[in-house]
Design an enzyme around this catalytic site. Structure first.
Site, PDB file in Angstrom:
ATOM      1  N   HIS B  56      24.728 -20.879 -14.283  1.00  0.00           N
ATOM      2  CA  HIS B  56      24.651 -22.495 -14.945  1.00  0.00           C
ATOM      3  C   HIS B  56      22.902 -23.033 -15.390  1.00  0.00           C
ATOM      4  O   HIS B  56      23.415 -23.673 -16.351  1.00  0.00           O
ATOM      5  CB  HIS B  56      25.733 -22.788 -14.620  1.00  0.00           C
ATOM      6  CG  HIS B  56      27.409 -21.889 -14.870  1.00  0.00           C
ATOM      7  ND1 HIS B  56      27.740 -21.567 -15.294  1.00  0.00           N
ATOM      8  CD2 HIS B  56      28.481 -22.450 -14.316  1.00  0.00           C
ATOM      9  CE1 HIS B  56      29.156 -21.015 -14.835  1.00  0.00           C
ATOM     10  NE2 HIS B  56      28.723 -21.665 -14.081  1.00  0.00           N
ATOM     11  N   HIS B 222      31.315 -17.626 -17.626  1.00  0.00           N
ATOM     12  CA  HIS B 222      31.263 -17.001 -16.101  1.00  0.00           C
ATOM     13  C   HIS B 222      31.252 -15.409 -16.658  1.00  0.00           C
ATOM     14  O   HIS B 222      31.810 -14.656 -15.822  1.00  0.00           O
ATOM     15  CB  HIS B 222      32.477 -17.419 -14.976  1.00  0.00           C
ATOM     16  CG  HIS B 222      32.579 -18.718 -15.270  1.00  0.00           C
ATOM     17  ND1 HIS B 222      33.308 -19.431 -15.882  1.00  0.00           N
ATOM     18  CD2 HIS B 222      31.594 -19.255 -13.787  1.00  0.00           C
ATOM     19  CE1 HIS B 222      32.975 -21.350 -14.932  1.00  0.00           C
ATOM     20  NE2 HIS B 222      32.454 -20.378 -13.951  1.00  0.00           N
TER      21      HIS B 222
END
Lengths: 212, 336
Positions: B56, B222
């Site tokens: 991320h 994700h």
């Protein structure tokens, strides 16, 4: 449940997870993020590494299980680490502390404690499409088999069969816990990867019992 | 799979070593994967910690520094760090006034951070937790979490980290910092659209298939599939639909001012992000909201996913005041 059988169980589980890693990943790709097989393999190979040599004399089954659980908590990551690790720790603590003199009965109590640990930490209910849908029926089948007069081997086999049935039963469910729940109805039609891993653990227990 | 990596196994460690080379003012522990301010724990200051899976970036390590996080802890790609490593981050940040941990709402993260908080309490470290849950794609139209796992935590994490970090820097106590985090989280919603899936290196192929003329609406960070696939349309229409879902769930407030983040998910040209901001500004204006500040760029990514997330935070005077205080981190820097 002695430390030799426990070691065989955990090593079996590591082998099964290594062998089924790609299938677990495949299941997770469908309704999660596709890392379940890799994470479980990393955790169980760490458990297996810790068991490469037979444990020192005097080590209890409970101690081995608590250590394995702690290893999983600190190596698997994600939700699976605390959930599977916590289940092994709960089982190990029950084996070491309960006053139940009957060894097989004690294992049944331990499996119930493992199931309760999963339920408590994950706040899962039956039918939520989680590993609880395997731990629940498997622990129950083990206990029922004992009540019906079965020995530990037959009870472990009954638990493994209930576990497999539990995995299959997750397929039509809509996920209500974990990452798959974000898919809503799109989670229907796929087996739950955490449940599939849980079934391998029960499979490994039955195999270890039968090899004894 | 085409990636600039040595191996999937060494990816996080290799990247952290590079980050250490790029930012000598940060302390990076290769054993625990904890990134902390070189001066942490800062005496007299409440510690602010966050963490989560890798993939991320710049979240969370890129937000370590004055005015934001004291420490961040990184797990494997898209996998929560383990309790022992989170504990290492909490210890690195604690000066004795306690630590706030900012956790994105995922089963794995909340479980591991809860276990770490228990371990820290055993050591006498006071820990409070703010769980970030802003993703409107996982809420119901009335704004309540729609499924039992609740709304996912996404873009609002940057806002919560900034405001809590700013308040802690001013010397506020743990309760005040935690309350501010909860307030910002409650006033913020996000929504994301993917043009392509991303590829987790250890898996080696894309998380889902998406034809050239389709987009995935309501994705998380994700690489998992979203709520539905839709035909690709002009940006104006996509942004309008996305903000309709978001604004429907944005809690009402007395103040019409907002902070807006147009965030690339990892493989989106900045050029397109500005197009999205332009459309978003028009939609927000029509909805009676004022855009007081913007962030446009890659702030919370999902590896190499192409797509965008929109985050809108209703900001009152207090929030805006804290937002504007100096911040000095690798990924967010102003006023210093």
């Amino acid at each position: 449940m002695d430390s030799e059988l426990t070691r065989a169980w955990l090593l079996n589980a590591a082998l099964l997870i290594e062998r089924e890693k790609d299938r677990l990943t495949q299941l997770d790709l469908a309704i999660g993020d596709g890392d379940h097989g890799v994470n479980m393999q990393r955790g169980f190979s760490a458990v297996a590494a810790g068991l490469a040599e037979p444990p020192p004399a005097g080590t209890t089954a409970g101690q081995l299980l608590v250590t394995a659980g702690t290893t999983l908590v600190s190596t698997v990551g994600g939700a699976s680490g605390p959930l599977f690790g916590g289940a092994f720790r709960a089982l190990g603590k029950t084996l070491d502390t309960a006053a139940e003199p009957d060894d097989t009965r004690l294992l049944a109590d331990g499996l119930n404690a493992a199931r309760d640990s999963i339920q408590r930490m994950g706040a899962a209910q039956p039918g939520d499409k989680t590993m609880y849908d395997v731990y629940g029926p498997a622990a129950e089948a083990f206990g029922h088999a004992l009540c019906d007069g079965a020995g530990p081997r037959a009870a472990a086999r009954a638990a493994a069969e209930a576990a497999d049935e539990g995995v299959r039963a997750t397929e039509p469910m809509q996920a209500r816990r974990g990452r798959a729940s974000y898919l809503g109805l799109r989670s229907v039609g796929h087996q739950d990867p955490g449940a599939a891993s849980a079934a391998l653990i029960f499979q490994a227990l039955a195999t270890a019992m039968e090899a004894q | 799979m085409k990636k600039l990596i040595n191996s999937a196994e060494s990816l996080t460690a290799d990247a952290l070593a590079g980050m250490a080379a790029a930012h000598p003012d940060l302390r990076i522990d290769p054993r625990t994967h904890v990134i902390s301010r070189a001066d942490a724990p800062v005496p007299g200051k409440v510690g602010v910690v966050s963490g989560g899976g890798a993939g991320h970036e710049p979240l969370h390590g890129g937000y370590v520094g004055r005015g934001m996080l004291d420490a961040a802890v990184v797990g494997e790609v898209f996998t929560s760090p383990t309790p022992d490593r989170i504990l290492a981050a909490l210890r690195a940040a604690d000066s004795g006034r306690g630590v706030l941990q900012i956790v994105k709402n995922y089963t794995g993260d909340t479980l591991n951070f809860a276990m770490a908080a228990e371990l820290a309490e055993d050591l006498g470290i006071a820990v409070r937790t703010v769980v970030v849950d802003d993703d409107a794609a996982t809420g119901t139209p009335d704004g309540t979490p729609g499924r039992s796992a609740g709304r996912r935590g996404t873009g609002a994490t940057v806002f919560v980290e900034r405001v809590c970090g700013a308040l802690a820097e001013q010397g506020a106590d743990l309760t005040a910092v935690a309350d501010a985090g909860a307030r910002v989280n409650a006033a913020t919603r996000s929504i994301a659209i993917a043009l392509t899936a991303c590829t987790v290196p250890a898996v080696g192929r894309a998380g889902f298939e998406l034809p050239d003329d389709r987009i995935e609406f309501g994705v998380g960070i994700h690489g998992e599939p979203g709520l539905r696939t839709e035909p690709l349309r002009p940006a104006s229409e996509i942004v309008q639909d996305a903000l309709a879902v978001l604004l429907d769930q944005l809690p009402p407030g007395d103040d019409d001012r907002t902070i807006v983040m147009v965030n690339g998910l990892g493989a989106t040209p900045l050029l397109e992000l500005y197009v999205v901001l332009n459309e978003a500004s028009a939609v927000l204006r029509k909805a009676g909201l004022t855009v007081a500040h913007t962030l446009v760029g890659n702030y919370v990514t999902a590896l190499d996913m192409a797509g965008v997330s929109l985050t809108v935070c209703r900001a009152d005077e207090r929030t805006l005041g804290l937002w504007n205080t100096p911040v000095n981190t690798p990924a967010l820097r102003w006023g210093c």
